[in-house]
Design a protein around this motif. Sequence first.
Motif, PDB file in Angstrom:
ATOM      1  N   PRO A   1       0.830  -1.210   0.000  1.00  0.00           N
ATOM      2  CA  PRO A   1       0.000   0.000   0.000  1.00  0.00           C
ATOM      3  C   PRO A   1       0.861   1.255   0.000  1.00  0.00           C
ATOM      4  N   LEU A   2       0.420   2.267  -0.710  1.00  0.00           N
ATOM      5  CA  LEU A   2       1.178   3.518  -0.760  1.00  0.00           C
ATOM      6  C   LEU A   2       1.340   4.127   0.627  1.00  0.00           C
ATOM      7  N   SER A   3       0.346   3.923   1.478  1.00  0.00           N
ATOM      8  CA  SER A   3       0.420   4.489   2.828  1.00  0.00           C
ATOM      9  C   SER A   3       1.595   3.904   3.596  1.00  0.00           C
ATOM     10  N   TRP A   4       1.947   2.659   3.337  1.00  0.00           N
ATOM     11  CA  TRP A   4       3.095   2.051   4.009  1.00  0.00           C
ATOM     12  C   TRP A   4       4.387   2.722   3.569  1.00  0.00           C
ATOM     13  N   GLU A   5       4.481   3.031   2.289  1.00  0.00           N
ATOM     14  CA  GLU A   5       5.695   3.662   1.778  1.00  0.00           C
ATOM     15  C   GLU A   5       5.885   5.046   2.384  1.00  0.00           C
ATOM     16  N   ARG A   6       4.794   5.770   2.553  1.00  0.00           N
ATOM     17  CA  ARG A   6       4.901   7.094   3.159  1.00  0.00           C
ATOM     18  C   ARG A   6       5.396   6.987   4.582  1.00  0.00           C
ATOM     19  N   GLU A   7       4.910   5.992   5.311  1.00  0.00           N
ATOM     20  CA  GLU A   7       5.331   5.813   6.701  1.00  0.00           C
ATOM     21  C   GLU A   7       6.809   5.430   6.775  1.00  0.00           C
ATOM     22  N   GLU A   8       7.244   4.535   5.853  1.00  0.00           N
ATOM     23  CA  GLU A   8       8.629   4.080   5.864  1.00  0.00           C
ATOM     24  C   GLU A   8       9.598   5.205   5.508  1.00  0.00           C
ATOM     25  N   ASN A   9       9.149   6.118   4.642  1.00  0.00           N
ATOM     26  CA  ASN A   9      10.021   7.192   4.187  1.00  0.00           C
ATOM     27  C   ASN A   9       9.955   8.432   5.069  1.00  0.00           C
ATOM     28  N   ALA A  10       9.062   8.418   6.057  1.00  0.00           N
ATOM     29  CA  ALA A  10       8.898   9.593   6.909  1.00  0.00           C
ATOM     30  C   ALA A  10      10.139   9.793   7.775  1.00  0.00           C
ATOM     31  N   ILE A  11      10.474  11.054   8.000  1.00  0.00           N
ATOM     32  CA  ILE A  11      11.580  11.386   8.891  1.00  0.00           C
ATOM     33  C   ILE A  11      11.083  12.424   9.886  1.00  0.00           C
ATOM     34  N   THR A  12      11.376  12.222  11.131  1.00  0.00           N
ATOM     35  CA  THR A  12      10.928  13.142  12.159  1.00  0.00           C
ATOM     36  C   THR A  12      11.903  14.303  12.307  1.00  0.00           C
ATOM     37  N   TRP A  13      11.419  15.364  12.967  1.00  0.00           N
ATOM     38  CA  TRP A  13      12.293  16.501  13.243  1.00  0.00           C
ATOM     39  C   TRP A  13      13.509  16.059  14.058  1.00  0.00           C
ATOM     40  N   PHE A  14      13.300  15.186  15.039  1.00  0.00           N
ATOM     41  CA  PHE A  14      14.412  14.761  15.891  1.00  0.00           C
ATOM     42  C   PHE A  14      15.483  14.053  15.070  1.00  0.00           C
ATOM     43  N   ALA A  15      15.057  13.133  14.180  1.00  0.00           N
ATOM     44  CA  ALA A  15      16.016  12.424  13.334  1.00  0.00           C
ATOM     45  C   ALA A  15      16.740  13.391  12.404  1.00  0.00           C
ATOM     46  N   PHE A  16      15.983  14.327  11.828  1.00  0.00           N
ATOM     47  CA  PHE A  16      16.581  15.328  10.948  1.00  0.00           C
ATOM     48  C   PHE A  16      17.615  16.166  11.699  1.00  0.00           C
ATOM     49  N   SER A  17      17.265  16.579  12.918  1.00  0.00           N
ATOM     50  CA  SER A  17      18.175  17.442  13.683  1.00  0.00           C
ATOM     51  C   SER A  17      19.460  16.707  14.065  1.00  0.00           C
ATOM     52  N   LEU A  18      19.371  15.402  14.314  1.00  0.00           N
ATOM     53  CA  LEU A  18      20.572  14.621  14.613  1.00  0.00           C
ATOM     54  C   LEU A  18      21.503  14.590  13.404  1.00  0.00           C
ATOM     55  N   ASP A  19      20.933  14.373  12.227  1.00  0.00           N
ATOM     56  CA  ASP A  19      21.741  14.344  11.009  1.00  0.00           C
ATOM     57  C   ASP A  19      22.355  15.708  10.733  1.00  0.00           C
ATOM     58  N   TYR A  20      21.562  16.754  10.936  1.00  0.00           N
ATOM     59  CA  TYR A  20      22.062  18.109  10.695  1.00  0.00           C
ATOM     60  C   TYR A  20      23.241  18.418  11.618  1.00  0.00           C
ATOM     61  N   CYS A  21      23.072  18.106  12.889  1.00  0.00           N
ATOM     62  CA  CYS A  21      24.115  18.390  13.859  1.00  0.00           C
ATOM     63  C   CYS A  21      25.391  17.611  13.531  1.00  0.00           C
ATOM     64  N   ALA A  22      25.234  16.359  13.135  1.00  0.00           N
ATOM     65  CA  ALA A  22      26.395  15.537  12.788  1.00  0.00           C
ATOM     66  C   ALA A  22      27.120  16.090  11.569  1.00  0.00           C
ATOM     67  N   ALA A  23      26.365  16.647  10.614  1.00  0.00           N
ATOM     68  CA  ALA A  23      26.979  17.199   9.412  1.00  0.00           C
ATOM     69  C   ALA A  23      27.760  18.473   9.716  1.00  0.00           C
ATOM     70  N   LYS A  24      27.270  19.269  10.664  1.00  0.00           N
ATOM     71  CA  LYS A  24      27.912  20.536  10.995  1.00  0.00           C
ATOM     72  C   LYS A  24      29.093  20.372  11.951  1.00  0.00           C
ATOM     73  N   TRP A  25      29.073  19.318  12.758  1.00  0.00           N
ATOM     74  CA  TRP A  25      30.026  19.156  13.857  1.00  0.00           C
ATOM     75  C   TRP A  25      31.495  19.282  13.432  1.00  0.00           C
ATOM     76  N   PRO A  26      31.946  18.591  12.386  1.00  0.00           N
ATOM     77  CA  PRO A  26      33.381  18.626  12.070  1.00  0.00           C
ATOM     78  C   PRO A  26      33.899  20.005  11.676  1.00  0.00           C
ATOM     79  N   TYR A  27      33.006  20.880  11.229  1.00  0.00           N
ATOM     80  CA  TYR A  27      33.434  22.167  10.692  1.00  0.00           C
ATOM     81  C   TYR A  27      33.153  23.338  11.632  1.00  0.00           C
TER      82      TYR A  27
END
Length: 239
Positions: free
Chosen positions: A69-95
């Motif tokens: 079902p398409l609804s399953w794909e949307r759920e699997e591809n969803a990213i939360t603010w918390f997950a996004f912020s962790l990735d953002y912080c990790a990308a900025k950290w070295p610099y």
Amino acid sequence: MDDITYDVRVYKTDVYKGKKVTTYTVRWKVARKIWKEPFRNAAQADSFRSSLLTAACKGEAFAVKTGRPLSWEREENAITWFAFSLDYCAAKWPYASPNHRRGIAEALTDATEALLTTGKGAPAGGLLREALRAWAYSGRLQNGETDAPEHLASAVRWLERNTVDMADFAPRPAGASARAASPRPAEPSPRRLSGCRQYGDAQTSDLQQRHGVRLRAAHPACQPADPGEVDSAASGADA
């Protein structure tokens, strides 16, 4: 559209009893293709099959490419603010310089508190901020840790489940109301937002001035057209 279909049929689960294990295979057809999903546990197979049946009976579209079902794909591809912020912080950290890192950590902590979807079951305020400020946006990267300290583990697990989806920041379509397009964080409460007692533009301005970090979507009062943008201004953070 050729990539979706409503032509779905779910079959009876096949049971194969081997010498050592029993396999339960859920079979279903999407358009002209037969799909199979094996399970070692009958309950898991029944649950999966029931989910397929529910989606089909509700008239949901299925993806021809995945058979799900398409609804399953949307759920699997969803990213939360918390997950996004962790990735953002990790990308900025070295610099980032030490002062800049502190600014980013404080600003992301404030934003995350404003973007919680519920207060139910939330850790105590001090513990929540420690999990964010001292570990998620600092100690995790500084020490190369993958697991939170024991006393913060439950708070981190709670955060993983209870921040808004980044999809909520998508630009609203033409004709949609601002209320319908805005993210849906928990009902505002007098949380400590870096000493700022007002929400909206005042909050964003305070963060810009104090941390050199621009948070476009830290609160629903901000425009949702800039999806969770967290841009660093190194000169301000290092001042």
